[in-house]
Design an enzyme around this catalytic site. Structure first.
Site: not given
Ligand code: SIN
Length: 280
Positions: A271, A103, A101, A256
């Site tokens: 995050r 973000d 995805h 990611h």
């Molecule tokens: C996310 O998708 O923001 C999480 C990525 C992660 O935990 O490595």
């Protein structure tokens, strides 16, 4: 003054580790310039051993790149609503972000980037994969590029954040609300990066529902082709976390995927997400 940063690429398509900077202190103009350029050049950058990064310092760092997002469906920290605690307990089955995805593409103005800080990492597993959507675009044939050029796609959180959505269980532990009535927004399938001017694919399996003006059934074959193409290993890098690492990725040009391969172990990340502009 020139900065003394060292920038070391970790894969062919994207990703670089940067050393020689303390992110908990205010960045000099030289450091900020070098980090910003590395972010544009490598799409995702990693800083190890940033052990003093308090929530305040994390937000101050992220704020240098833009305003901070408060997630519409996932509750942030009580004192810091702009920060998401991403925690998977040893007994949890599903992880947050466990699928390709980008973000917040479900917003009218999706995220510029995300800064993810590793507080506790499992001894084994828990890596994150990234995929350059600029490299994915550039590898398409001229015919496919021309066909995609005028297309828009519809993005929404409605499927991923529905009661039956992929990450329902992780959303429970993340205190996320369901969003089956979430709004839909159209974004160009080929996006021009607002800073580098480079073109990249801007669709993703989590939040892209269909092409604008087409049904889901009509859209599916081409979306499936593009989703498979976009995660080709040639366009990816894989990052092995250590405690105290901060990653900063560009949501405008990369995907990611948080790997869910550390059953029985705890992983705790935090995050911040920087707001972006409307894709063109
Ligand atoms: C996310 O998708 O923001 C999480 C990525 C992660 O935990 O490595």
């Amino acid at each position: 003054m020139a900065s003394a940063l060292t920038i070391s690429p970790i894969a062919g398509a994207l990703g670089a580790e940067i050393s020689g900077v303390d992110l908990s202190a205010e960045l000099s103009d030289g450091e900020f310039g070098a980090i910003h350029q590395a972010f544009l050049d490598h799409h995702v950058i990693f800083f190890r051993d940033q052990h003093g990064l308090t929530p305040e310092a994390h937000k101050a760092l992220a704020s240098q790149f833009g305003t901070l997002n408060v997630h519409p469906y996932v509750q942030g920290m009580a004192e810091h609503p702009e920060l998401l605690e991403i925690i998977k307990e040893p007994e949890d089955k599903v992880n947050f972000g466990g699928g390709w995805h980008t973000d917040m593409s479900f917003l009218e103005k999706p995220a510029l980037g995300s800064l993810l800080y590793a507080i506790e990492v499992p001894e084994i597993g828990g890596d994150t994969l990234f995929a350059s959507q600029i490299a994915a675009y550039e590898a398409l044939s001229d015919g496919m590029k021309a066909m995609l050029a005028p297309l828009k796609a519809v993005h929404s959180a409605s499927r991923e954040y529905s009661a039956a959505g992929h990450s329902a269980q992780s959303r429970k532990s993340m205190q996320a609300s369901t969003a089956s009535q979430a709004p839909e927004f159209e974004h160009p399938v080929i996006r021009t990066h607002p800073e580098s001017g480079r073109k990249g694919l801007y669709i993703n399996p989590a939040f892209t529902l269909r092409f604008a003006g087409m049904t889901k059934r009509e859209s599916k074959p081409l979306l499936d082709f593009l989703f498979n193409h976009s995660r080709d290993e040639r366009f990816t890098c894989r990052f092995r976390w250590t405690r105290g690492t901060l990653a900063f990725w560009d949501n405008r040009c990369c995907w990611h995927y948080a790997l869910n391969d550390y059953a029985g172990h705890r992983r705790h990340m935090r995050r911040a997400t920087v707001n972006g502009d409307r894709p063109v």
